[in-house]
Design a protein around this motif. Structure first.
Motif, PDB file in Angstrom:
ATOM      1  N   GLN A   2       6.562  30.054  21.010  1.00  0.00           N
ATOM      2  CA  GLN A   2       5.178  28.507  20.384  1.00  0.00           C
ATOM      3  C   GLN A   2       4.712  29.747  19.321  1.00  0.00           C
ATOM      4  N   ASN A   3       5.299  29.460  17.911  1.00  0.00           N
ATOM      5  CA  ASN A   3       5.119  29.986  16.757  1.00  0.00           C
ATOM      6  C   ASN A   3       2.819  30.191  16.863  1.00  0.00           C
ATOM      7  N   SER A   4       2.743  30.925  16.297  1.00  0.00           N
ATOM      8  CA  SER A   4       1.639  31.250  16.339  1.00  0.00           C
ATOM      9  C   SER A   4       0.634  31.239  15.357  1.00  0.00           C
ATOM     10  N   ARG A   5       1.441  31.685  14.076  1.00  0.00           N
ATOM     11  CA  ARG A   5       1.567  31.464  12.689  1.00  0.00           C
ATOM     12  C   ARG A   5       0.426  30.239  12.143  1.00  0.00           C
ATOM     13  N   LYS A   6      -0.107  30.262  11.376  1.00  0.00           N
ATOM     14  CA  LYS A   6      -1.117  29.454  11.115  1.00  0.00           C
ATOM     15  C   LYS A   6      -1.075  28.841   9.872  1.00  0.00           C
ATOM     16  N   THR A   7      -0.585  27.406   9.819  1.00  0.00           N
ATOM     17  CA  THR A   7      -0.530  27.315   8.536  1.00  0.00           C
ATOM     18  C   THR A   7      -1.487  27.488   7.407  1.00  0.00           C
ATOM     19  N   PRO A   8      -1.553  26.541   5.930  1.00  0.00           N
ATOM     20  CA  PRO A   8      -2.280  26.532   4.626  1.00  0.00           C
ATOM     21  C   PRO A   8      -2.790  25.454   5.251  1.00  0.00           C
ATOM     22  N   PHE A   9      -2.925  24.491   6.270  1.00  0.00           N
ATOM     23  CA  PHE A   9      -3.070  23.605   5.951  1.00  0.00           C
ATOM     24  C   PHE A   9      -4.582  23.017   7.262  1.00  0.00           C
ATOM     25  N   GLU A  10      -4.806  24.420   8.190  1.00  0.00           N
ATOM     26  CA  GLU A  10      -5.538  24.507   8.853  1.00  0.00           C
ATOM     27  C   GLU A  10      -7.030  24.007   8.616  1.00  0.00           C
ATOM     28  N   GLU A  11      -7.859  23.518   9.796  1.00  0.00           N
ATOM     29  CA  GLU A  11      -8.946  23.200   9.314  1.00  0.00           C
ATOM     30  C   GLU A  11      -9.909  24.339   8.385  1.00  0.00           C
ATOM     31  N   PRO A  12     -10.108  25.161   8.862  1.00  0.00           N
ATOM     32  CA  PRO A  12     -11.425  25.979   8.571  1.00  0.00           C
ATOM     33  C   PRO A  12     -10.642  26.364   6.728  1.00  0.00           C
ATOM     34  N   TYR A  13      -9.776  26.502   6.872  1.00  0.00           N
ATOM     35  CA  TYR A  13      -8.618  26.595   5.264  1.00  0.00           C
ATOM     36  C   TYR A  13      -9.580  25.213   4.842  1.00  0.00           C
ATOM     37  N   ILE A  14      -9.475  24.524   4.853  1.00  0.00           N
ATOM     38  CA  ILE A  14      -9.040  23.438   3.939  1.00  0.00           C
ATOM     39  C   ILE A  14     -10.547  22.965   3.642  1.00  0.00           C
ATOM     40  N   ALA A  15     -11.722  23.927   5.123  1.00  0.00           N
ATOM     41  CA  ALA A  15     -12.793  23.649   4.537  1.00  0.00           C
ATOM     42  C   ALA A  15     -13.139  24.222   3.596  1.00  0.00           C
ATOM     43  N   ILE A  16     -12.416  25.299   3.452  1.00  0.00           N
ATOM     44  CA  ILE A  16     -13.227  26.969   2.799  1.00  0.00           C
ATOM     45  C   ILE A  16     -12.856  26.185   0.699  1.00  0.00           C
ATOM     46  N   ILE A  17     -11.248  25.099   1.320  1.00  0.00           N
ATOM     47  CA  ILE A  17     -10.553  25.058  -0.242  1.00  0.00           C
ATOM     48  C   ILE A  17     -11.645  23.355  -0.875  1.00  0.00           C
ATOM     49  N   ASP A  18     -11.953  22.977   0.052  1.00  0.00           N
ATOM     50  CA  ASP A  18     -12.917  22.048   0.434  1.00  0.00           C
ATOM     51  C   ASP A  18     -14.540  22.920  -0.888  1.00  0.00           C
ATOM     52  N   SER A  19     -15.490  23.861  -0.368  1.00  0.00           N
ATOM     53  CA  SER A  19     -16.231  24.260  -0.532  1.00  0.00           C
ATOM     54  C   SER A  19     -15.950  25.009  -2.179  1.00  0.00           C
ATOM     55  N   LEU A  20     -14.779  24.844  -1.703  1.00  0.00           N
ATOM     56  CA  LEU A  20     -14.667  25.409  -3.911  1.00  0.00           C
ATOM     57  C   LEU A  20     -14.408  24.902  -4.814  1.00  0.00           C
ATOM     58  N   VAL A  21     -14.132  23.697  -4.397  1.00  0.00           N
ATOM     59  CA  VAL A  21     -13.595  22.589  -5.072  1.00  0.00           C
ATOM     60  C   VAL A  21     -15.178  21.954  -5.392  1.00  0.00           C
ATOM     61  N   ARG A  22     -15.639  21.542  -4.291  1.00  0.00           N
ATOM     62  CA  ARG A  22     -17.020  21.036  -4.539  1.00  0.00           C
ATOM     63  C   ARG A  22     -18.151  21.723  -5.273  1.00  0.00           C
ATOM     64  N   ARG A  23     -18.304  23.332  -5.164  1.00  0.00           N
ATOM     65  CA  ARG A  23     -18.815  23.827  -6.195  1.00  0.00           C
ATOM     66  C   ARG A  23     -18.495  24.004  -7.318  1.00  0.00           C
ATOM     67  N   ARG A  24     -16.985  23.880  -8.070  1.00  0.00           N
ATOM     68  CA  ARG A  24     -16.989  24.126  -9.342  1.00  0.00           C
ATOM     69  C   ARG A  24     -17.406  22.304  -9.725  1.00  0.00           C
ATOM     70  N   LYS A  25     -16.986  21.443  -8.629  1.00  0.00           N
ATOM     71  CA  LYS A  25     -17.816  20.444  -9.779  1.00  0.00           C
ATOM     72  C   LYS A  25     -19.307  20.354  -9.490  1.00  0.00           C
ATOM     73  N   GLN A  26     -19.658  21.154  -8.968  1.00  0.00           N
ATOM     74  CA  GLN A  26     -21.327  21.274  -8.619  1.00  0.00           C
ATOM     75  C   GLN A  26     -21.873  21.646 -10.069  1.00  0.00           C
ATOM     76  N   ILE A  27     -21.723  22.281 -10.589  1.00  0.00           N
ATOM     77  CA  ILE A  27     -21.384  23.762 -11.754  1.00  0.00           C
ATOM     78  C   ILE A  27     -21.034  23.164 -13.045  1.00  0.00           C
ATOM     79  N   GLY A  28     -20.609  22.020 -13.083  1.00  0.00           N
ATOM     80  CA  GLY A  28     -20.071  21.311 -13.839  1.00  0.00           C
ATOM     81  C   GLY A  28     -18.747  21.708 -14.930  1.00  0.00           C
ATOM     82  N   VAL A  29     -17.869  22.730 -14.001  1.00  0.00           N
ATOM     83  CA  VAL A  29     -16.846  23.246 -14.696  1.00  0.00           C
ATOM     84  C   VAL A  29     -15.006  22.577 -14.222  1.00  0.00           C
ATOM     85  N   SER A  30     -13.815  22.651 -15.426  1.00  0.00           N
ATOM     86  CA  SER A  30     -13.131  21.620 -15.492  1.00  0.00           C
ATOM     87  C   SER A  30     -12.375  23.020 -14.189  1.00  0.00           C
ATOM     88  N   GLN A  31     -11.217  22.218 -14.282  1.00  0.00           N
ATOM     89  CA  GLN A  31      -9.817  23.445 -13.458  1.00  0.00           C
ATOM     90  C   GLN A  31      -9.451  23.829 -14.666  1.00  0.00           C
TER      91      GLN A  31
END
Length: 83
Positions: A2-31
């Motif tokens: 079995q391949n043990s390499r993690k994909t970029p879509f595992e829950e911890p990674y998604i949560a990290i990205i979601d927290s960055l997006v949330r923060r960007r929006k919270q402080i009113g910064v556009s992409q």
């Protein structure tokens, strides 16, 4: 074998990205503004936020700094879940 390499879509990674997006929006910064602060174009930030491109460690630190976040504080909740 079995391949043990993690994909970029595992829950911890998604949560990290979601927290960055949330923060960007919270402080009113556009992409566009975030991309300019990082020295990239808007599509770079968009690909990260849509999880089409994975952040490397240094990019993650730069994102956090641009969003006035401590990288350790962003990672801490995810690391504690792994225990």
């Amino acid at each position: 074998m079995q391949n043990s390499r993690k994909t970029p879509f595992e829950e911890p990674y998604i949560a990290i990205i979601d927290s960055l997006v949330r923060r960007r929006k919270q402080i009113g910064v556009s992409q566009i503004e975030l991309a300019a602060a990082l020295g990239y174009d808007q599509s770079f930030v968009s690909r990260i936020e849509r999880r089409q491109r994975r952040l490397d460690v240094w990019e993650f630190v730069r994102f956090c700094r641009a969003l006035e976040l401590n990288p350790g504080d962003v990672l801490d909740p995810q690391l504690n879940k792994a225990d």
